[in-house]
Scaffold this motif. Structure first.
Motif, PDB file in Angstrom:
ATOM      1  N   VAL A   1      -5.552   4.027  -6.872  1.00 21.26           N
ATOM      2  CA  VAL A   1      -6.272   4.585  -5.608  1.00 21.26           C
ATOM      3  C   VAL A   1      -7.574   3.867  -5.754  1.00 21.26           C
ATOM      4  CG1 VAL A   1      -7.487   6.496  -4.833  1.00 21.26           C
ATOM      5  CG2 VAL A   1      -5.027   6.726  -5.441  1.00 21.26           C
ATOM      6  N   GLN A   2      -8.339   3.711  -6.841  1.00 25.11           N
ATOM      7  CA  GLN A   2      -9.651   3.078  -6.850  1.00 25.11           C
ATOM      8  C   GLN A   2      -9.545   1.567  -6.368  1.00 25.11           C
ATOM      9  OE1 GLN A   2     -10.986   3.592 -11.046  1.00 25.11           O
ATOM     10  NE2 GLN A   2     -12.278   5.406 -10.556  1.00 25.11           N
ATOM     11  N   HIS A   3      -8.530   0.884  -7.157  1.00 25.43           N
ATOM     12  CA  HIS A   3      -8.514  -0.362  -6.894  1.00 25.43           C
ATOM     13  C   HIS A   3      -8.147  -1.018  -5.633  1.00 25.43           C
ATOM     14  CE1 HIS A   3      -9.356  -1.055 -10.965  1.00 25.43           C
ATOM     15  NE2 HIS A   3      -8.094  -0.955 -11.715  1.00 25.43           N
ATOM     16  N   TYR A   4      -7.122  -0.162  -5.000  1.00 25.67           N
ATOM     17  CA  TYR A   4      -6.433  -0.791  -3.746  1.00 25.67           C
ATOM     18  C   TYR A   4      -6.781   0.359  -2.414  1.00 25.67           C
ATOM     19  CZ  TYR A   4      -4.471  -3.545  -7.365  1.00 25.67           C
ATOM     20  OH  TYR A   4      -4.150  -4.262  -8.479  1.00 25.67           O
ATOM     21  N   PRO A   5      -7.812   0.263  -1.805  1.00 35.75           N
ATOM     22  CA  PRO A   5      -7.921   1.250  -0.801  1.00 35.75           C
ATOM     23  C   PRO A   5      -6.904   1.525   0.141  1.00 35.75           C
ATOM     24  CG  PRO A   5      -9.887  -0.087  -0.993  1.00 35.75           C
ATOM     25  CD  PRO A   5      -8.834  -0.723  -1.964  1.00 35.75           C
ATOM     26  N   GLY A   6      -6.542   2.759   0.563  1.00 38.28           N
ATOM     27  CA  GLY A   6      -5.585   2.956   1.483  1.00 38.28           C
ATOM     28  C   GLY A   6      -4.161   3.207   0.961  1.00 38.28           C
ATOM     29  N   ILE A   7      -4.108   2.988  -0.633  1.00 42.44           N
ATOM     30  CA  ILE A   7      -2.767   3.014  -1.137  1.00 42.44           C
ATOM     31  C   ILE A   7      -2.179   4.530  -1.220  1.00 42.44           C
ATOM     32  CG2 ILE A   7      -3.428   3.673  -3.495  1.00 42.44           C
ATOM     33  CD1 ILE A   7      -1.659   1.334  -4.290  1.00 42.44           C
ATOM     34  N   GLN A   8      -0.913   4.577  -0.935  1.00 43.89           N
ATOM     35  CA  GLN A   8      -0.150   6.021  -1.070  1.00 43.89           C
ATOM     36  C   GLN A   8       0.762   6.021  -2.026  1.00 43.89           C
ATOM     37  OE1 GLN A   8       0.439   7.750   3.205  1.00 43.89           O
ATOM     38  NE2 GLN A   8       0.367   5.533   3.778  1.00 43.89           N
ATOM     39  N   ILE A   9       1.032   7.030  -2.699  1.00 46.11           N
ATOM     40  CA  ILE A   9       2.055   7.050  -3.974  1.00 46.11           C
ATOM     41  C   ILE A   9       2.762   8.399  -3.977  1.00 46.11           C
ATOM     42  CG2 ILE A   9       2.159   6.716  -6.446  1.00 46.11           C
ATOM     43  CD1 ILE A   9      -0.745   5.727  -6.427  1.00 46.11           C
ATOM     44  N   ALA A  10       4.015   8.149  -4.288  1.00 44.87           N
ATOM     45  CA  ALA A  10       4.881   9.231  -4.395  1.00 44.87           C
ATOM     46  C   ALA A  10       5.614   8.985  -5.688  1.00 44.87           C
ATOM     47  CB  ALA A  10       5.959   9.264  -3.389  1.00 44.87           C
ATOM     48  N   SER A  11       5.516  10.007  -6.768  1.00 41.81           N
ATOM     49  CA  SER A  11       6.196   9.778  -7.964  1.00 41.81           C
ATOM     50  C   SER A  11       7.265  10.706  -8.188  1.00 41.81           C
ATOM     51  CB  SER A  11       5.203  10.294  -9.236  1.00 41.81           C
ATOM     52  OG  SER A  11       5.610   9.953 -10.319  1.00 41.81           O
ATOM     53  N   ILE A  12       8.404   9.989  -8.253  1.00 36.20           N
ATOM     54  CA  ILE A  12       9.805  10.430  -8.768  1.00 36.20           C
ATOM     55  C   ILE A  12      10.492  10.296  -9.966  1.00 36.20           C
ATOM     56  CG2 ILE A  12      10.052  10.989  -5.999  1.00 36.20           C
ATOM     57  CD1 ILE A  12      12.147   8.686  -6.218  1.00 36.20           C
ATOM     58  N   GLY A  13      11.499  10.688 -10.464  1.00 36.95           N
ATOM     59  CA  GLY A  13      12.143  10.339 -11.286  1.00 36.95           C
ATOM     60  C   GLY A  13      13.203  11.336 -11.872  1.00 36.95           C
ATOM     61  N   PRO A  14      14.194  11.141 -12.860  1.00 34.60           N
ATOM     62  CA  PRO A  14      15.111  11.794 -13.441  1.00 34.60           C
ATOM     63  C   PRO A  14      14.652  13.058 -14.112  1.00 34.60           C
ATOM     64  CG  PRO A  14      15.227   9.855 -14.854  1.00 34.60           C
ATOM     65  CD  PRO A  14      14.133   9.660 -13.589  1.00 34.60           C
ATOM     66  N   ARG A  15      15.424  14.038 -14.633  1.00 34.74           N
ATOM     67  CA  ARG A  15      14.818  14.979 -15.487  1.00 34.74           C
ATOM     68  C   ARG A  15      14.790  14.614 -16.996  1.00 34.74           C
ATOM     69  NH1 ARG A  15      17.961  18.830 -14.029  1.00 34.74           N
ATOM     70  NH2 ARG A  15      16.237  19.844 -12.698  1.00 34.74           N
TER      71      ARG A  15
ATOM     72  N   PRO B   1      -9.229   8.605 -13.586  1.00 34.74           N
ATOM     73  CA  PRO B   1      -9.663   9.891 -12.360  1.00 34.74           C
ATOM     74  C   PRO B   1      -8.436  10.693 -12.177  1.00 34.74           C
ATOM     75  CG  PRO B   1      -9.546   7.612 -11.353  1.00 34.74           C
ATOM     76  CD  PRO B   1      -9.363   7.355 -13.071  1.00 34.74           C
ATOM     77  N   ALA B   2      -8.646  11.899 -11.618  1.00 40.12           N
ATOM     78  CA  ALA B   2      -7.476  12.503 -10.848  1.00 40.12           C
ATOM     79  C   ALA B   2      -7.209  12.123  -9.766  1.00 40.12           C
ATOM     80  CB  ALA B   2      -7.995  14.154 -10.856  1.00 40.12           C
ATOM     81  N   TRP B   3      -5.858  12.375  -9.304  1.00 37.76           N
ATOM     82  CA  TRP B   3      -5.407  11.988  -8.104  1.00 37.76           C
ATOM     83  C   TRP B   3      -4.688  12.825  -7.227  1.00 37.76           C
ATOM     84  CZ3 TRP B   3       0.298  11.304  -8.663  1.00 37.76           C
ATOM     85  CH2 TRP B   3       0.935  11.014  -7.499  1.00 37.76           C
ATOM     86  N   GLN B   4      -4.708  12.750  -6.028  1.00 35.42           N
ATOM     87  CA  GLN B   4      -4.013  14.187  -5.017  1.00 35.42           C
ATOM     88  C   GLN B   4      -3.843  13.253  -3.833  1.00 35.42           C
ATOM     89  OE1 GLN B   4      -3.347  17.476  -6.109  1.00 35.42           O
ATOM     90  NE2 GLN B   4      -2.059  16.991  -4.407  1.00 35.42           N
ATOM     91  N   GLU B   5      -2.717  13.319  -3.376  1.00 38.36           N
ATOM     92  CA  GLU B   5      -2.074  12.923  -2.102  1.00 38.36           C
ATOM     93  C   GLU B   5      -2.197  13.702  -1.041  1.00 38.36           C
ATOM     94  OE1 GLU B   5      -1.168   9.730  -1.168  1.00 38.36           O
ATOM     95  OE2 GLU B   5      -1.453   8.755  -3.003  1.00 38.36           O
ATOM     96  N   ASN B   6      -1.998  13.547   0.011  1.00 43.06           N
ATOM     97  CA  ASN B   6      -2.109  14.362   1.210  1.00 43.06           C
ATOM     98  C   ASN B   6      -0.447  14.674   1.564  1.00 43.06           C
ATOM     99  OD1 ASN B   6      -1.673  15.750   3.821  1.00 43.06           O
ATOM    100  ND2 ASN B   6      -2.245  14.213   5.017  1.00 43.06           N
ATOM    101  N   GLN B   7      -0.191  15.718   1.068  1.00 40.54           N
ATOM    102  CA  GLN B   7       1.678  16.284   1.131  1.00 40.54           C
ATOM    103  C   GLN B   7       2.017  15.947   2.585  1.00 40.54           C
ATOM    104  OE1 GLN B   7       2.079  19.867  -1.057  1.00 40.54           O
ATOM    105  NE2 GLN B   7       1.380  18.979  -2.964  1.00 40.54           N
ATOM    106  N   GLN B   8       1.183  16.309   3.621  1.00 40.98           N
ATOM    107  CA  GLN B   8       1.644  16.248   4.985  1.00 40.98           C
ATOM    108  C   GLN B   8       1.795  14.741   5.451  1.00 40.98           C
ATOM    109  OE1 GLN B   8       2.916  18.933   5.974  1.00 40.98           O
ATOM    110  NE2 GLN B   8       2.392  19.752   4.015  1.00 40.98           N
TER     111      GLN B   8
ATOM    112  N   ARG C   1       0.779  -1.285  -0.049  1.00 36.81           N
ATOM    113  CA  ARG C   1       0.017  -0.026   0.095  1.00 36.81           C
ATOM    114  C   ARG C   1       0.846   1.328  -0.023  1.00 36.81           C
ATOM    115  NH1 ARG C   1      -3.038  -3.159  -1.450  1.00 36.81           N
ATOM    116  NH2 ARG C   1      -5.120  -3.416  -0.924  1.00 36.81           N
ATOM    117  N   LYS C   2       2.141   1.074  -0.067  1.00 36.78           N
ATOM    118  CA  LYS C   2       2.943   2.205  -0.333  1.00 36.78           C
ATOM    119  C   LYS C   2       3.958   2.053  -1.647  1.00 36.78           C
ATOM    120  CE  LYS C   2       3.729   3.813   4.573  1.00 36.78           C
ATOM    121  NZ  LYS C   2       2.769   3.118   4.939  1.00 36.78           N
ATOM    122  N   VAL C   3       3.613   3.070  -2.470  1.00 36.93           N
ATOM    123  CA  VAL C   3       4.078   3.014  -3.927  1.00 36.93           C
ATOM    124  C   VAL C   3       5.099   4.033  -4.432  1.00 36.93           C
ATOM    125  CG1 VAL C   3       3.372   3.043  -6.377  1.00 36.93           C
ATOM    126  CG2 VAL C   3       1.880   1.954  -4.365  1.00 36.93           C
TER     127      VAL C   3
END
Length: 474
Positions: free
Chosen positions: A430-444, A389-396, A154-156
């Motif tokens: 987020v739709q498929h897996y309740p409680g999942i949290q996602i942070a997206s990172i990558g190179p330039r 769908p749009a997606w928005q995490e809690n940044q805190q 549940r942490k991505v």
């Protein structure tokens, strides 16, 4: 020290495997064979999505499992035969590029990092699920079709990001529609001279992140051309082919025209000279190389009837192209946009694709319906190919704060947390897996979805260091 040497060699291996959207079978085979070579468990679903599972390092057995997310397809721009054309990558002044085609760094670099983690037992981590989806670039059918039990974590950590100095914590929703304007082709007149009108040299780019840069889509140039030729006696149109990918700003196209004896060569040259002057005036700063050119071609068998041409022109005039609304809540961020990606003459119809994006799901649905209604007025049928769908995490959240702190400790600076106007698969997760949290990172990665796509090598090194430390901390 655990270096990126294997990351680059895996990326080289991936770039030997053709992987346009809808044709990822060979990459899925590669991933399954990769897992088998390492004696790791894996699953492959009916959409060819693959998840590879690696047990936790010693001492991490009691920690929550972590998901590394990537997609295996790429937007194949500049390739005449995407199922066979090779990608010739090279490095120059600290950047990796490709000769004449898109590079595939989106999302091949992130996938290469995830596979390198699986292969290197020196890296400390909890139990891992490395999932690679299909068709992310043209419908997201892989992510939308995932079964509820395909993932346990549940942490991505999503490695599909192009902004090196950010953690992407939200993404716009998207609706991809295909529209079909019916027509009954007519025999081509015998008394005409035939020409291929090319639109070339546009920068193109990603229809999400580049949509607010004021670039000239070849669709816009083609619409202006239609507006002139549809109201000029003596010009027939036999074929229209604009754009290369539904998710890209069209960089090129061609229109086959027939000119009657009453329309002089001088008039033809004057018309195209005036169009090029218009392009230089309107888009000289953003697309200095975009231009119309004309060459003689063979006589076609049939032409597009004038009523169909007028119907297409009406739709192109009425459907928004580019930014529709900027966000009030996120200054400087596009809230809603639409891109016409492709126009194509297919048998007894004109095909048009539209890609609508918004952070407000209701606004996206409303604009998508408005676009479909516009085509319907011209007798066209529309189909929704993908609605994400749009997606928005809690940044805190503690998870995102941990990611941010890891950047600070490893690289000495804290990344921005932003929502981006591109579409990520996160909404489906987020739709498929309740409680999942996602942070997206990558190179330039600069100019994805174009022949100018390039990735900055030093940022690959940095994100790799962050990823290794983050897995250890998690």
């Amino acid at each position: 020290m655990i270096t990126t040497e294997r990351v680059f060699s895996i990326f080289s291996e991936l770039n030997k495997i053709p992987r346009p959207s809808h044709h990822e079978e060979r990459v899925a085979d590669y991933l399954c064979q990769f897992a088998e070579r390492l004696n790791l468990a894996y699953e492959r679903d009916k959409e060819n999505c693959v998840v590879i599972r690696k047990p936790a390092s010693k001492g991490y057995e009691g920690h929550e499992s972590i998901v590394l997310l990537n997609h295996m397809d790429m937007v194949c721009v500049g390739m005449s035969d995407p199922l066979n054309d090779p990608i010739e990558a090279y490095t120059e002044n600290g950047w990796m590029k490709a000769r004449g085609t898109s590079l595939g760094a989106d999302n091949g670099i992130g996938l290469s990092m995830a596979l390198a983690v699986l292969e290197d037992d020196r890296i400390e981590h909890p139990a891992l699920e490395v999932i690679t989806t299909t068709n992310e670039e043209d419908g997201m059918s892989g992510a939308s079709g995932l079964s509820k039990d395909f993932l346990k974590g549940r942490k991505v950590i999503n490695l599909d990001s192009e902004d090196y100095d950010t953690i992407t914590t939200g993404a716009a929703g998207a609706c991809l529609q295909f529209h079909h304007i019916p027509m009954k082709r007519e025999p081509a007149p015998k008394d005409k001279s035939w020409f291929r009108v090319r639109i070339d040299g546009g920068l193109g780019g990603h229809s999400g992140v580049d949509i607010n840069k004021g670039r000239c889509s070849a669709v816009t140039a083609a619409a202006r051309y239609l507006a002139i030729t549809n109201h000029t006696d003596g010009i027939d149109i036999a074929n229209i082919e604009i754009g290369e990918a539904n998710a890209s700003i069209a960089s090129k196209g061609e229109i086959i025209i027939g000119i009657g004896p009453d329309f002089s060569v001088e008039n033809k040259l004057t018309m195209h000279d005036l169009l090029n002057k218009w392009l230089r005036k309107e888009y000289g700063d953003t697309d200095p190389k975009i231009a119309f050119s004309v060459e003689v071609c063979d006589k076609p068998d049939t032409i597009i009837p004038i009523n169909t041409r007028m119907a297409l022109q009406y739709c192109l005039d009425e459907v928004p192209q580019g930014v529709v609304k900027m966000s009030d809540a996120m200054p400087g961020t596009v809230e809603t946009s639409n891109n016409i990606g492709r126009i194509s003459t297919v048998d007894d119809q004109i095909f048009v694709s539209t890609h609508t994006r918004s952070f407000i799901d209701d606004d996206m649905a409303s604009l998508s319906q408005q676009i479909a209604d516009t085509f319907k007025k011209q007798g066209a049928a529309s189909e929704v190919v993908m609605s994400a769908p749009a997606w928005q995490e809690n940044q805190q959240s503690p998870f995102l704060q941990l990611v941010s702190n890891t950047f600070q400790d490893v690289l000495g600076w804290r990344p921005r947390m932003v929502a981006m106007h591109f579409v990520l698969e996160a909404g489906f997760f987020v739709q498929h897996y309740p409680g999942i949290q996602i942070a997206s990172i990558g190179p330039r990665i600069v100019e994805p979805h174009s022949t100018s796509e390039r990735v900055e090598l030093s940022t690959i090194e940095d994100i790799w260091k962050v990823l290794i430390e983050l897995l250890k901390r998690l």
